[in-house]
Design a protein around this motif. Sequence first.
Motif, PDB file in Angstrom:
ATOM      1  N   ILE A   7       0.891  -1.161   0.000  1.00 28.00           N
ATOM      2  CA  ILE A   7       0.000   0.000   0.000  1.00 28.00           C
ATOM      3  C   ILE A   7       0.925   1.206   0.000  1.00 28.00           C
ATOM      4  CG2 ILE A   7      -1.676   1.306   1.361  1.00 28.00           C
ATOM      5  CD1 ILE A   7      -2.817  -1.381   2.268  1.00 28.00           C
ATOM      6  N   ALA A   8       0.657   2.147  -0.910  1.00 28.98           N
ATOM      7  CA  ALA A   8       1.553   3.295  -1.054  1.00 28.98           C
ATOM      8  C   ALA A   8       0.900   4.555  -0.499  1.00 28.98           C
ATOM      9  CB  ALA A   8       1.922   3.495  -2.516  1.00 28.98           C
ATOM     10  N   ILE A   9       1.704   5.322   0.217  1.00 33.79           N
ATOM     11  CA  ILE A   9       1.238   6.540   0.867  1.00 33.79           C
ATOM     12  C   ILE A   9       2.103   7.702   0.388  1.00 33.79           C
ATOM     13  CG2 ILE A   9       0.987   7.689   3.121  1.00 33.79           C
ATOM     14  CD1 ILE A   9       0.654   4.777   4.271  1.00 33.79           C
ATOM     15  N   ALA A  10       1.444   8.751  -0.090  1.00 32.18           N
ATOM     16  CA  ALA A  10       2.175   9.942  -0.545  1.00 32.18           C
ATOM     17  C   ALA A  10       2.492  10.810   0.665  1.00 32.18           C
ATOM     18  CB  ALA A  10       1.323  10.718  -1.553  1.00 32.18           C
ATOM     19  N   VAL A  11       3.764  11.176   0.811  1.00 29.86           N
ATOM     20  CA  VAL A  11       4.183  12.010   1.944  1.00 29.86           C
ATOM     21  C   VAL A  11       4.986  13.209   1.433  1.00 29.86           C
ATOM     22  CG1 VAL A  11       4.245  10.010   3.504  1.00 29.86           C
ATOM     23  CG2 VAL A  11       6.369  10.769   2.409  1.00 29.86           C
ATOM     24  N   GLU A  46       8.378  -3.599   5.805  1.00 23.85           N
ATOM     25  CA  GLU A  46       7.656  -4.861   5.767  1.00 23.85           C
ATOM     26  C   GLU A  46       6.609  -4.879   6.863  1.00 23.85           C
ATOM     27  OE1 GLU A  46      10.802  -7.743   5.816  1.00 23.85           O
ATOM     28  OE2 GLU A  46      10.551  -8.077   3.658  1.00 23.85           O
ATOM     29  N   THR A  47       5.427  -5.378   6.505  1.00 20.38           N
ATOM     30  CA  THR A  47       4.390  -5.567   7.510  1.00 20.38           C
ATOM     31  C   THR A  47       3.618  -6.827   7.137  1.00 20.38           C
ATOM     32  OG1 THR A  47       2.307  -4.671   8.346  1.00 20.38           O
ATOM     33  CG2 THR A  47       3.135  -3.675   6.337  1.00 20.38           C
ATOM     34  N   GLY A  48       3.876  -7.916   7.880  1.00 14.23           N
ATOM     35  CA  GLY A  48       3.300  -9.207   7.517  1.00 14.23           C
ATOM     36  C   GLY A  48       3.788  -9.616   6.141  1.00 14.23           C
ATOM     37  N   GLU A  49       2.880 -10.091   5.290  1.00 13.26           N
ATOM     38  CA  GLU A  49       3.320 -10.509   3.957  1.00 13.26           C
ATOM     39  C   GLU A  49       3.227  -9.371   2.940  1.00 13.26           C
ATOM     40  OE1 GLU A  49      -0.857 -12.385   2.258  1.00 13.26           O
ATOM     41  OE2 GLU A  49       0.929 -13.645   2.402  1.00 13.26           O
ATOM     42  N   SER A  50       2.830  -8.180   3.416  1.00  9.58           N
ATOM     43  CA  SER A  50       2.735  -7.023   2.528  1.00  9.58           C
ATOM     44  C   SER A  50       3.742  -5.963   2.939  1.00  9.58           C
ATOM     45  CB  SER A  50       1.324  -6.445   2.577  1.00  9.58           C
ATOM     46  OG  SER A  50       0.372  -7.423   2.250  1.00  9.58           O
ATOM     47  N   LYS A  51       3.762  -4.878   2.184  1.00  6.67           N
ATOM     48  CA  LYS A  51       4.690  -3.795   2.474  1.00  6.67           C
ATOM     49  C   LYS A  51       3.953  -2.468   2.495  1.00  6.67           C
ATOM     50  CE  LYS A  51       8.081  -6.304  -0.225  1.00  6.67           C
ATOM     51  NZ  LYS A  51       8.378  -6.524  -1.660  1.00  6.67           N
ATOM     52  N   ILE A  52       4.586  -1.510   3.138  1.00  2.00           N
ATOM     53  CA  ILE A  52       4.142  -0.125   3.030  1.00  2.00           C
ATOM     54  C   ILE A  52       5.218   0.596   2.225  1.00  2.00           C
ATOM     55  CG2 ILE A  52       3.724   2.030   4.285  1.00  2.00           C
ATOM     56  CD1 ILE A  52       1.482   0.048   4.788  1.00  2.00           C
ATOM     57  N   GLU A  53       4.774   1.365   1.248  1.00  2.13           N
ATOM     58  CA  GLU A  53       5.693   2.141   0.411  1.00  2.13           C
ATOM     59  C   GLU A  53       5.363   3.618   0.604  1.00  2.13           C
ATOM     60  OE1 GLU A  53       4.751   1.767  -3.793  1.00  2.13           O
ATOM     61  OE2 GLU A  53       6.757   2.320  -4.393  1.00  2.13           O
ATOM     62  N   LEU A  54       6.331   4.381   1.078  1.00  2.00           N
ATOM     63  CA  LEU A  54       6.134   5.830   1.172  1.00  2.00           C
ATOM     64  C   LEU A  54       6.684   6.470  -0.098  1.00  2.00           C
ATOM     65  CD1 LEU A  54       7.280   6.550   4.863  1.00  2.00           C
ATOM     66  CD2 LEU A  54       4.982   5.960   4.033  1.00  2.00           C
ATOM     67  N   GLU A  73      -1.463  14.869   1.848  1.00  2.00           N
ATOM     68  CA  GLU A  73      -0.789  13.591   2.053  1.00  2.00           C
ATOM     69  C   GLU A  73      -1.852  12.514   2.276  1.00  2.00           C
ATOM     70  OE1 GLU A  73       3.260  14.266   4.410  1.00  2.00           O
ATOM     71  OE2 GLU A  73       1.566  15.122   5.472  1.00  2.00           O
ATOM     72  N   GLY A  74      -1.508  11.288   1.933  1.00  2.00           N
ATOM     73  CA  GLY A  74      -2.455  10.210   2.212  1.00  2.00           C
ATOM     74  C   GLY A  74      -2.261   9.024   1.295  1.00  2.00           C
ATOM     75  N   MET A  75      -3.212   8.081   1.370  1.00  3.30           N
ATOM     76  CA  MET A  75      -3.089   6.864   0.592  1.00  3.30           C
ATOM     77  C   MET A  75      -3.085   7.169  -0.890  1.00  3.30           C
ATOM     78  SD  MET A  75      -5.100   3.346   0.804  1.00  3.30           S
ATOM     79  CE  MET A  75      -5.416   3.407  -0.946  1.00  3.30           C
ATOM     80  N   HIS A  76      -2.129   6.609  -1.599  1.00  2.00           N
ATOM     81  CA  HIS A  76      -1.985   6.902  -3.028  1.00  2.00           C
ATOM     82  C   HIS A  76      -2.429   5.736  -3.907  1.00  2.00           C
ATOM     83  CE1 HIS A  76       0.269   7.517  -6.846  1.00  2.00           C
ATOM     84  NE2 HIS A  76      -0.161   8.741  -6.676  1.00  2.00           N
ATOM     85  N   HIS A  77      -1.978   4.516  -3.605  1.00  2.00           N
ATOM     86  CA  HIS A  77      -2.443   3.365  -4.381  1.00  2.00           C
ATOM     87  C   HIS A  77      -2.280   2.056  -3.614  1.00  2.00           C
ATOM     88  CE1 HIS A  77       1.896   3.539  -5.659  1.00  2.00           C
ATOM     89  NE2 HIS A  77       1.802   2.230  -5.597  1.00  2.00           N
ATOM     90  N   ILE A  78      -3.006   1.041  -4.101  1.00  4.55           N
ATOM     91  CA  ILE A  78      -2.883  -0.329  -3.586  1.00  4.55           C
ATOM     92  C   ILE A  78      -2.271  -1.157  -4.710  1.00  4.55           C
ATOM     93  CG2 ILE A  78      -4.129  -2.365  -2.756  1.00  4.55           C
ATOM     94  CD1 ILE A  78      -6.319  -0.554  -1.770  1.00  4.55           C
ATOM     95  N   ALA A  79      -1.270  -1.960  -4.366  1.00  6.23           N
ATOM     96  CA  ALA A  79      -0.611  -2.771  -5.393  1.00  6.23           C
ATOM     97  C   ALA A  79      -0.851  -4.253  -5.127  1.00  6.23           C
ATOM     98  CB  ALA A  79       0.886  -2.492  -5.412  1.00  6.23           C
ATOM     99  N   PHE A  80      -1.307  -4.953  -6.171  1.00  4.61           N
ATOM    100  CA  PHE A  80      -1.504  -6.394  -6.079  1.00  4.61           C
ATOM    101  C   PHE A  80      -0.383  -7.106  -6.826  1.00  4.61           C
ATOM    102  CE2 PHE A  80      -5.817  -4.710  -5.592  1.00  4.61           C
ATOM    103  CZ  PHE A  80      -6.224  -5.390  -4.453  1.00  4.61           C
TER     104      PHE A  80
END
Length: 133
Positions: A7-11, A46-54, A73-80
């Motif tokens: 999950i990507a977050i714009a900062v 890393e968070t569990g089997e997923s990641k956070i991308e800033l 700022e906030g959530m930008h996209h979800i990546a599968f």
Amino acid sequence: MHKIEHIAIAVKSLSNSIPLFEKLLGSPCYKIEEVESEQVKTAFFETGESKIELLEGQDPDGVISKFIEKKGEGMHHIAFGVDDIKEKIKSLKQEGFEFISEIPKKGADNKWIVFLHPKCTNGVLIELCQEIK
Ligand code: ZN
């Protein structure tokens, strides 16, 4: 789609947000990478089997800087994660989904990436990504 890859977050500032997310997630930022084609600097956790991308914009006219200017700022996209990105693009197109560009490009973290057009996914920007082998 086999999992939410990230999950990507714009900062506005990675140097402010990296320590914040390290504290929040209890895991260190393991990679900082600049993607020049997108004028963006990324930081991964890393968070569990997923990641956070800033995502921090590197160019005031780039997509991330424009996004923050418009929405803050906030959530930008979800990546599968997908196994075969070209096959997935083809099958989703047949289902009527539209892509911002149908040609996968090299993203951060050693991935081929492509984005669906948010107008066909309830306003959510969705990325498909495949590990580059
Ligand atoms: Zn992403």
